[in-house]
Design a protein around this motif. Structure first.
Motif, mmCIF file in Angstrom:
data_model
loop_
_atom_site.group_PDB
_atom_site.id
_atom_site.type_symbol
_atom_site.label_atom_id
_atom_site.label_comp_id
_atom_site.label_asym_id
_atom_site.label_seq_id
_atom_site.Cartn_x
_atom_site.Cartn_y
_atom_site.Cartn_z
ATOM 1 N N LEU A 1 0.748 -1.239 -0.002
ATOM 2 C CA LEU A 1 0.039 0.015 -0.110
ATOM 3 C C LEU A 1 0.767 1.233 0.240
ATOM 4 C CD1 LEU A 1 -2.620 -0.944 2.605
ATOM 5 C CD2 LEU A 1 -2.530 -1.313 0.275
ATOM 6 N N ASN A 2 0.159 2.534 -0.114
ATOM 7 C CA ASN A 2 1.071 3.593 -0.109
ATOM 8 C C ASN A 2 1.176 4.071 1.377
ATOM 9 O OD1 ASN A 2 -1.375 5.116 0.278
ATOM 10 N ND2 ASN A 2 -1.867 5.325 -1.914
ATOM 11 N N ARG A 3 1.857 5.321 1.277
ATOM 12 C CA ARG A 3 2.120 5.886 2.650
ATOM 13 C C ARG A 3 0.955 6.436 3.195
ATOM 14 N NH1 ARG A 3 6.077 10.949 3.893
ATOM 15 N NH2 ARG A 3 5.303 11.298 6.092
ATOM 16 N N THR A 4 -0.025 7.241 2.547
ATOM 17 C CA THR A 4 -1.183 7.393 3.043
ATOM 18 C C THR A 4 -2.241 6.404 3.735
ATOM 19 O OG1 THR A 4 -1.228 9.450 1.721
ATOM 20 C CG2 THR A 4 -3.236 8.901 2.713
ATOM 21 N N ALA A 5 -2.232 5.075 2.824
ATOM 22 C CA ALA A 5 -3.267 4.412 3.517
ATOM 23 C C ALA A 5 -2.460 3.419 4.472
ATOM 24 C CB ALA A 5 -3.360 3.296 2.077
ATOM 25 N N ARG A 6 -1.189 3.502 4.628
ATOM 26 C CA ARG A 6 -0.618 2.726 5.777
ATOM 27 C C ARG A 6 -0.794 3.574 6.996
ATOM 28 N NH1 ARG A 6 3.637 1.983 2.087
ATOM 29 N NH2 ARG A 6 5.022 3.601 3.038
ATOM 30 N N THR B 1 15.389 2.129 3.312
ATOM 31 C CA THR B 1 15.695 3.448 3.159
ATOM 32 C C THR B 1 14.374 4.352 2.901
ATOM 33 O OG1 THR B 1 16.079 3.149 0.563
ATOM 34 C CG2 THR B 1 17.958 3.112 2.161
ATOM 35 N N GLU B 2 13.226 3.612 2.881
ATOM 36 C CA GLU B 2 11.930 4.389 2.714
ATOM 37 C C GLU B 2 11.364 4.971 3.986
ATOM 38 O OE1 GLU B 2 7.553 3.359 1.006
ATOM 39 O OE2 GLU B 2 8.722 1.985 1.504
ATOM 40 N N VAL B 3 11.112 6.387 3.898
ATOM 41 C CA VAL B 3 10.644 7.035 4.896
ATOM 42 C C VAL B 3 8.888 6.870 4.852
ATOM 43 C CG1 VAL B 3 10.228 9.581 6.046
ATOM 44 C CG2 VAL B 3 12.109 8.891 4.709
ATOM 45 N N VAL B 4 8.349 6.093 6.025
ATOM 46 C CA VAL B 4 6.833 5.709 5.761
ATOM 47 C C VAL B 4 6.029 6.432 6.756
ATOM 48 C CG1 VAL B 4 7.770 3.513 4.858
ATOM 49 C CG2 VAL B 4 7.483 3.827 7.445
#
Length: 593
Positions: free
Chosen positions: A239-244, A590-593
């Protein structure tokens, strides 16, 4: 998750931390000769932020936090009210019940959210208050006096003591309460929540037929599992950041809603009281037992007449009032400490003396209404602050895999609306008591278990317990600063002693009549930490193990765009709420979630 808060804050309004070793850190100056001095300081510190306490609430975090706090406050409240209703009966009629507990939580929660100094603290009726109230009832019953007038005077005396302590700057003594005492108390409350939730789920197999007992188990454990799963959504790689983020914010609320409806789906409906004329039997699941109307449980009006208590009993009420004051002095201030831990990076300052004064004023109100008094809730208060924090997942310095990820706080929404909203929602349940009667108790049991588990995050006591089963090669991945400076044998013995103390205090809470003394045992942890532990383990070792948490570098998070792009955390993982060992998915390092 707590710090030593010194009596005099610095110019920024942030509490000073005790530093260095030796006895210097435990020297306290309560400034007895200047009454109201610290209350004035509290008001001066918080006054410039009062308007922003309302305007800073325009964020979706406030909505999710208010809903989460509503369920985490109403569930224990209903449970405690059932115990009060069962244990305070006169001629077969309860003196206190769900209406009184809900009314107390709603009224005092609203007052504290509007007039309190630190609105992030959530107040409500606690387990210790329930135990204390039952003890007061037993005393009045043994003496042959009316319970409610006597209970009223206990609260009046306690209110005066609260206001006197606040006016005399006595809350500066909270300086002596270190992380050791806070985390032991926090773990105790967490264990009590988990124990009660699991005990109830097991008891269903004794009290109910196999089918409703199994359905209750599924509902309870399902609520816990789904809440834990969804609230960890920030670490997902799907899922994308907003959904998470939305799933993490509303996960606990969604899990409660879903599993409250599960018993009414399909053939499960036949196992609910609704299918049997709203009668709870051994062939149905247990649902909340609530009254049909909003009226006092006892045959009385809403106001208590203090004159109905004999003069000798009025004087006698001073003794239990003193015990209640000692309980609230520790319980409320510790909940406030936990809600304002350095890890949250709060900026608007503290108000310990003013808040304790407000608690005293509220006690006058609850006493005259004949309803239970309230104080800061654990673990709800720190969970409330945590639910308002914006967080990111980042890798440690030189980290090369998802195993090196830590969750850091970038901002906390300090405001009053979420606390006020949850209190108003609780008050509105008085208009929908019939609806509350359909909620399966097993779902609340599951919520209890989730709250206990969720409160482990950031608790170094819990993290040290995990070290007992941690691969020695992976100990550094726990992100604990003391591992390099304190011998592992000292860490194990220190933790084992703390665990033994926790077990003893928990055992006392299970013993009738003696359970009301457990706040005294918690208070004993303070001199134990100051005097005994340094002799057993060495002062430097104890200071390292009991060190304050690190405040997140909020300025760096907001300004360091390059660091955000790289997804790394500078320094020694400052500001981490928890170091997740291997929870993040591959490719997310390395992802900012």
């Amino acid at each position: 998750m707590c710090q030593r808060v010194m009596a005099n804050p610095d110019d920024s309004g942030a509490p000073k931390e005790g530093g260095g070793g030796g006895d210097e850190r435990f020297r306290v100056s309560c400034n007895w000769r200047r009454p109201f001095a610290e209350m004035r300081n509290d008001l001066n510190r918080r006054r410039p932020h009062y308007l922003s306490d309302w305007t800073d609430a325009y964020t979706r975090k406030v909505v999710s936090s208010a809903l989460f706090m509503f369920f985490t406050s109403i569930a224990p409240g209903i449970t405690f009210s059932a115990l009060l209703g069962d244990q305070t009966r006169v001629d077969g009629r309860a003196q206190l019940g769900p209406v009184e507990v809900i009314l107390s939580t709603a009224v005092t929660g609203s007052i504290f959210a509007i007039f309190g100094g630190q609105p992030l603290v959530i107040v409500g009726v606690t387990g210790p208050v329930t135990i204390f109230t039952i003890a007061v009832f037993n005393i009045s019953d043994a003496l042959g006096i009316d319970f409610l007038p006597f209970y009223c005077w206990v609260q009046i005396w306690a209110a005066l003591m609260h206001m006197g302590l606040a006016a005399s700057n006595a809350c500066s003594l909270i300086t002596l309460v270190t992380r050791y005492s806070c985390e032991t108390f926090g773990m105790l409350i967490a264990v009590i929540y988990i124990y009660n939730g699991l005990r109830n789920l097991i008891t269903y197999f004794v009290d109910l037929d196999p089918q409703p007992a199994l359905l209750s188990l599924v509902v309870g454990l399902g609520t816990t599992w789904l809440a834990l799963l969804l609230t960890s959504a920030r670490s997902w790689s799907i899922l994308n950041r907003t959904a998470r983020t939305l799933l993490a914010d509303y996960g606990a609320t969604a899990s409660i809603f879903f599993f409250c409806f599960v018993p009414y789906m399909g053939a499960n409906y036949d196992l609910t009281p609704a299918a049997h004329g709203d009668n709870i039997t051994a062939s149905t699941i247990a649902t909340l037992d609530v009254p049909d109307a909003v009226e006092p449980s006892a045959d009385r009006g809403w106001l208590i007449n203090p004159a109905d208590c004999p003069a000798w009993a009025i004087v006698l009420a001073i003794a239990p009032a003193l015990i209640l004051t000692v309980l609230f002095f520790f319980d409320h201030n510790v909940s406030s400490l936990l809600a304002q831990a350095p890890e949250f990076g709060l900026k608007k300052g503290t108000a310990y003396h003013w808040d304790f004064f407000v608690i005293g004023v509220q006690m006058l109100v609850t006493g005259l209404l004949g309803i239970p008094p309230v104080n800061g809730l654990i673990p709800q208060a720190p969970l409330h602050t945590d639910s308002l924090c914006e967080k990111e997942w980042r890798t440690r310095p030189a980290g090369h895999s998802a195993h090196d990820k830590v969750e850091v706080i970038t901002h906390c929404h300090e405001q009053r609306v979420s606390g006020l909203a949850q209190a108003v929602l609780i008050g509105l349940t008085l208009c929908a008591l019939t609806v509350l009667g359909y909620i399966p108790i097993a779902a609340l049991d599951g919520l209890f278990i989730y709250m206990g588990i969720a409160s482990f995050g950031g608790n170094s006591f819990y993290q040290r317990l995990v070290l007992f089963i941690t691969d020695p090669a992976r100990r550094a991945a726990r992100g604990l600063d003391f591992l390099d400076g304190v011998p592992s044998g000292v860490v194990r013995r220190y933790t084992a002693l703390q665990l033994l103390i926790l077990a003893c205090i928990f055992g006392v809470t299970l013993v009738p009549y003696a359970n009301c003394l457990f706040p005294v045992l918690i208070a004993v942890l303070v001199p134990l930490r100051i005097v005994t532990l340094p002799k057993l383990f060495g002062r430097e070792n104890v200071d390292a193990l009991d060190a304050d948490g690190n405040a997140p570098d909020l300025a760096r998070h907001s300004a360091d765009a390059d660091g955000a792009a790289e997804g790394t955390v500078g320094g020694a993982a400052a500001g981490t709420i928890c170091a997740e060992d291997g929870e993040a998915g591959p490719g997310a390092a390395t992802e900012v979630v």
